[in-house]
Design a protein around this motif. Structure first.
Motif, PDB file in Angstrom:
ATOM      1  N   LYS A   1      -2.318  -8.522  13.576  1.00 12.26           N
ATOM      2  CA  LYS A   1      -3.483  -8.381  14.447  1.00 12.26           C
ATOM      3  C   LYS A   1      -3.489  -7.038  15.162  1.00 12.26           C
ATOM      4  O   LYS A   1      -4.506  -6.354  15.230  1.00 12.26           O
ATOM      5  CB  LYS A   1      -3.504  -9.520  15.478  1.00 12.26           C
ATOM      6  CG  LYS A   1      -3.805 -10.886  14.875  1.00 12.26           C
ATOM      7  CD  LYS A   1      -3.834 -11.954  15.956  1.00 12.26           C
ATOM      8  CE  LYS A   1      -4.143 -13.315  15.348  1.00 12.26           C
ATOM      9  NZ  LYS A   1      -4.168 -14.385  16.379  1.00 12.26           N
ATOM     10  N   PHE A   2      -2.338  -6.650  15.701  1.00 17.93           N
ATOM     11  CA  PHE A   2      -2.261  -5.395  16.450  1.00 17.93           C
ATOM     12  C   PHE A   2      -2.529  -4.196  15.551  1.00 17.93           C
ATOM     13  O   PHE A   2      -3.353  -3.336  15.860  1.00 17.93           O
ATOM     14  CB  PHE A   2      -0.893  -5.265  17.109  1.00 17.93           C
ATOM     15  CG  PHE A   2      -0.681  -3.955  17.814  1.00 17.93           C
ATOM     16  CD1 PHE A   2      -1.286  -3.706  19.037  1.00 17.93           C
ATOM     17  CD2 PHE A   2       0.117  -2.969  17.253  1.00 17.93           C
ATOM     18  CE1 PHE A   2      -1.103  -2.484  19.685  1.00 17.93           C
ATOM     19  CE2 PHE A   2       0.305  -1.759  17.894  1.00 17.93           C
ATOM     20  CZ  PHE A   2      -0.305  -1.524  19.116  1.00 17.93           C
ATOM     21  N   GLY A   3      -1.825  -4.116  14.428  1.00 16.61           N
ATOM     22  CA  GLY A   3      -1.985  -2.983  13.525  1.00 16.61           C
ATOM     23  C   GLY A   3      -3.396  -2.845  12.984  1.00 16.61           C
ATOM     24  O   GLY A   3      -3.924  -1.734  12.864  1.00 16.61           O
ATOM     25  N   THR A   4      -4.033  -3.971  12.699  1.00 18.26           N
ATOM     26  CA  THR A   4      -5.399  -3.944  12.173  1.00 18.26           C
ATOM     27  C   THR A   4      -6.386  -3.437  13.214  1.00 18.26           C
ATOM     28  O   THR A   4      -7.270  -2.635  12.913  1.00 18.26           O
ATOM     29  CB  THR A   4      -5.813  -5.347  11.698  1.00 18.26           C
ATOM     30  OG1 THR A   4      -4.925  -5.774  10.650  1.00 18.26           O
ATOM     31  CG2 THR A   4      -7.231  -5.340  11.148  1.00 18.26           C
ATOM     32  N   VAL A   5      -6.236  -3.888  14.454  1.00 22.38           N
ATOM     33  CA  VAL A   5      -7.127  -3.419  15.525  1.00 22.38           C
ATOM     34  C   VAL A   5      -6.948  -1.924  15.760  1.00 22.38           C
ATOM     35  O   VAL A   5      -7.926  -1.186  15.913  1.00 22.38           O
ATOM     36  CB  VAL A   5      -6.871  -4.205  16.830  1.00 22.38           C
ATOM     37  CG1 VAL A   5      -7.609  -3.564  17.998  1.00 22.38           C
ATOM     38  CG2 VAL A   5      -7.311  -5.654  16.678  1.00 22.38           C
ATOM     39  N   VAL A   6      -5.708  -1.467  15.788  1.00 22.75           N
ATOM     40  CA  VAL A   6      -5.443  -0.041  15.981  1.00 22.75           C
ATOM     41  C   VAL A   6      -6.089   0.769  14.861  1.00 22.75           C
ATOM     42  O   VAL A   6      -6.724   1.807  15.114  1.00 22.75           O
ATOM     43  CB  VAL A   6      -3.925   0.228  16.039  1.00 22.75           C
ATOM     44  CG1 VAL A   6      -3.649   1.728  16.015  1.00 22.75           C
ATOM     45  CG2 VAL A   6      -3.317  -0.386  17.291  1.00 22.75           C
TER      46      VAL A   6
ATOM     47  N   ILE B   1      -0.327   3.713   9.736  1.00 22.21           N
ATOM     48  CA  ILE B   1      -0.037   2.439  10.381  1.00 22.21           C
ATOM     49  C   ILE B   1       0.707   1.565   9.392  1.00 22.21           C
ATOM     50  O   ILE B   1       0.207   1.253   8.307  1.00 22.21           O
ATOM     51  CB  ILE B   1      -1.326   1.747  10.850  1.00 22.21           C
ATOM     52  CG1 ILE B   1      -2.048   2.649  11.844  1.00 22.21           C
ATOM     53  CG2 ILE B   1      -1.009   0.400  11.486  1.00 22.21           C
ATOM     54  CD1 ILE B   1      -3.375   2.130  12.287  1.00 22.21           C
ATOM     55  N   ILE B   2       1.907   1.180   9.782  1.00 21.00           N
ATOM     56  CA  ILE B   2       2.745   0.336   8.918  1.00 21.00           C
ATOM     57  C   ILE B   2       2.850  -1.042   9.563  1.00 21.00           C
ATOM     58  O   ILE B   2       3.368  -1.185  10.663  1.00 21.00           O
ATOM     59  CB  ILE B   2       4.142   0.950   8.742  1.00 21.00           C
ATOM     60  CG1 ILE B   2       4.028   2.325   8.074  1.00 21.00           C
ATOM     61  CG2 ILE B   2       5.034   0.027   7.927  1.00 21.00           C
ATOM     62  CD1 ILE B   2       5.340   3.082   7.990  1.00 21.00           C
ATOM     63  N   GLY B   3       2.330  -2.031   8.865  1.00 24.35           N
ATOM     64  CA  GLY B   3       2.305  -3.393   9.394  1.00 24.35           C
ATOM     65  C   GLY B   3       0.910  -3.746   9.883  1.00 24.35           C
ATOM     66  O   GLY B   3       0.460  -3.216  10.897  1.00 24.35           O
TER      67      GLY B   3
ATOM     68  N   ILE C   1      -4.013   6.183   7.195  1.00 22.13           N
ATOM     69  CA  ILE C   1      -3.313   5.601   6.053  1.00 22.13           C
ATOM     70  C   ILE C   1      -2.664   4.299   6.523  1.00 22.13           C
ATOM     71  O   ILE C   1      -1.987   4.290   7.554  1.00 22.13           O
ATOM     72  CB  ILE C   1      -2.236   6.556   5.505  1.00 22.13           C
ATOM     73  CG1 ILE C   1      -2.883   7.823   4.952  1.00 22.13           C
ATOM     74  CG2 ILE C   1      -1.397   5.878   4.428  1.00 22.13           C
ATOM     75  CD1 ILE C   1      -1.873   8.852   4.469  1.00 22.13           C
ATOM     76  N   VAL C   2      -2.889   3.226   5.803  1.00 20.08           N
ATOM     77  CA  VAL C   2      -2.305   1.943   6.188  1.00 20.08           C
ATOM     78  C   VAL C   2      -1.369   1.446   5.089  1.00 20.08           C
ATOM     79  O   VAL C   2      -1.553   1.759   3.914  1.00 20.08           O
ATOM     80  CB  VAL C   2      -3.387   0.878   6.470  1.00 20.08           C
ATOM     81  CG1 VAL C   2      -4.247   1.304   7.651  1.00 20.08           C
ATOM     82  CG2 VAL C   2      -4.259   0.623   5.243  1.00 20.08           C
TER      83      VAL C   2
ATOM     84  N   VAL D   1       4.475   2.196  13.837  1.00 18.24           N
ATOM     85  CA  VAL D   1       5.203   1.096  13.202  1.00 18.24           C
ATOM     86  C   VAL D   1       4.831  -0.183  13.942  1.00 18.24           C
ATOM     87  O   VAL D   1       5.303  -0.444  15.037  1.00 18.24           O
ATOM     88  CB  VAL D   1       6.723   1.324  13.239  1.00 18.24           C
ATOM     89  CG1 VAL D   1       7.446   0.160  12.557  1.00 18.24           C
ATOM     90  CG2 VAL D   1       7.077   2.643  12.565  1.00 18.24           C
ATOM     91  N   SER D   2       3.989  -0.974  13.321  1.00 20.06           N
ATOM     92  CA  SER D   2       3.485  -2.191  13.958  1.00 20.06           C
ATOM     93  C   SER D   2       4.169  -3.422  13.365  1.00 20.06           C
ATOM     94  O   SER D   2       3.522  -4.358  12.904  1.00 20.06           O
ATOM     95  CB  SER D   2       1.962  -2.278  13.783  1.00 20.06           C
ATOM     96  OG  SER D   2       1.460  -3.457  14.351  1.00 20.06           O
ATOM     97  N   ILE D   3       5.487  -3.404  13.374  1.00 19.39           N
ATOM     98  CA  ILE D   3       6.279  -4.531  12.872  1.00 19.39           C
ATOM     99  C   ILE D   3       7.065  -5.067  14.058  1.00 19.39           C
ATOM    100  O   ILE D   3       8.094  -4.528  14.425  1.00 19.39           O
ATOM    101  CB  ILE D   3       7.247  -4.088  11.747  1.00 19.39           C
ATOM    102  CG1 ILE D   3       6.488  -3.374  10.636  1.00 19.39           C
ATOM    103  CG2 ILE D   3       8.001  -5.295  11.198  1.00 19.39           C
ATOM    104  CD1 ILE D   3       7.382  -2.742   9.590  1.00 19.39           C
ATOM    105  N   GLY D   4       6.570  -6.108  14.684  1.00 19.06           N
ATOM    106  CA  GLY D   4       7.225  -6.631  15.877  1.00 19.06           C
ATOM    107  C   GLY D   4       8.093  -7.837  15.623  1.00 19.06           C
ATOM    108  O   GLY D   4       9.141  -8.018  16.241  1.00 19.06           O
ATOM    109  N   GLY D   5       7.674  -8.678  14.689  1.00 26.39           N
ATOM    110  CA  GLY D   5       8.368  -9.943  14.463  1.00 26.39           C
ATOM    111  C   GLY D   5       9.703  -9.795  13.759  1.00 26.39           C
ATOM    112  O   GLY D   5      10.671 -10.483  14.077  1.00 26.39           O
ATOM    113  N   ASN D   6       9.774  -8.916  12.778  1.00 26.87           N
ATOM    114  CA  ASN D   6      10.992  -8.704  12.004  1.00 26.87           C
ATOM    115  C   ASN D   6      11.718  -7.479  12.567  1.00 26.87           C
ATOM    116  O   ASN D   6      11.450  -6.343  12.193  1.00 26.87           O
ATOM    117  CB  ASN D   6      10.636  -8.498  10.529  1.00 26.87           C
ATOM    118  CG  ASN D   6      11.855  -8.481   9.639  1.00 26.87           C
ATOM    119  OD1 ASN D   6      12.941  -8.079  10.053  1.00 26.87           O
ATOM    120  ND2 ASN D   6      11.690  -8.937   8.405  1.00 26.87           N
ATOM    121  N   VAL D   7      12.636  -7.729  13.492  1.00 26.72           N
ATOM    122  CA  VAL D   7      13.315  -6.637  14.199  1.00 26.72           C
ATOM    123  C   VAL D   7      14.086  -5.745  13.233  1.00 26.72           C
ATOM    124  O   VAL D   7      14.032  -4.514  13.333  1.00 26.72           O
ATOM    125  CB  VAL D   7      14.265  -7.204  15.270  1.00 26.72           C
ATOM    126  CG1 VAL D   7      15.081  -6.089  15.911  1.00 26.72           C
ATOM    127  CG2 VAL D   7      13.468  -7.953  16.336  1.00 26.72           C
TER     128      VAL D   7
END
Length: 216
Positions: A13-18, A8-10, A30-31, A73-79
């Motif tokens: 809130k979403f990435g942490t819950v996943v 999990i990259i990023g 692996i985070v 890939v849990s990076i939503g804000g930085n396109v």
């Protein structure tokens, strides 16, 4: 299901819950995040935690992201960073990549660049919430019992479900207790022979996956 390995990259809130859910289910996780502060919540539970630039091909390969079953890939804000991270993962040979998108255009780009699946968490959460409004006319309480993986449901029988067997009520869940109005609890009741009535109470047990399919 056999143990799977996830990256999990990023860790917003979403990435942490996943990550929490996958760890609770017993998978190898692996985070990674560029921010040390973001890793603190998971550094003692994740199998490995890395502070790294996810656009850096060498750093991703050294951390072992190319050997994992699935990378999220849990990076939503930085396109831009999300896109570059996906490209770096493809470069090191990651085969199954799930990428979070913040817009339709963002999602289309991720798909064209080779993301196995693109998800829109906010949109999908809203859809699930509306489905609950429409499908679950009956009220029930949900209790978290074990590391975010096991749920218990306290279900109050209304006129729609009255007259059905406990087997029908249970669906894919397990009935652990049943109580007729103004009576004592019956533990592990017979599912085939007991018919429920209005104001009866049923306690069900199941996994998160079971609960998602439960449609009362």
């Amino acid at each position: 299901m056999k143990n799977q390995s996830y990256g999990i990259i990023g860790l917003g809130k979403f990435g942490t819950v996943v990550a929490d859910e996958l760890l609770g289910a017993g998978h190898t996780v692996i985070v990674a995040d560029k921010d040390e502060e973001a890793l603190k919540q998971l550094q003692h539970t994740a199998n490995y935690a890395y502070i790294l630039d996810s656009t850096n091909i060498a750093a991703l390969k050294e951390a072992g992201f190319h050997d994992l079953s699935v990378v999220i890939v849990s990076i939503g804000g930085n396109v831009e960073k999300s896109i570059l991270t996906l490209m770096a993962l493809k470069e090191i040979g990651a085969n199954h990549i799930i990428a979070k998108a913040s817009s339709n255009i963002h999602g289309q780009i991720l798909s064209r660049l080779g993301a196995t699946k693109v998800i829109y968490p906010e949109r999908e959460s809203a859809k699930r919430l509306v489905k609950e409004f429409l499908v679950r006319a009956m009220e029930f309480e949900v209790f978290d019992l074990s590391a975010n993986t096991v749920r218990a449901i306290k279900l109050n029988i209304d006129e729609e479900l009255a007259g059905n067997s406990l087997k029908h009520i249970a669906q894919n869940m397990h009935v652990i207790a049943y109580k007729r109005a103004n009576s004592e609890w019956n533990l592990l009741p017979d599912l085939e022979t007991i018919t429920v009535f209005i104001n009866d109470t049923v306690i069900l047990l199941g996994t998160i996956k079971d609960l998602k399919s439960f449609e009362h």
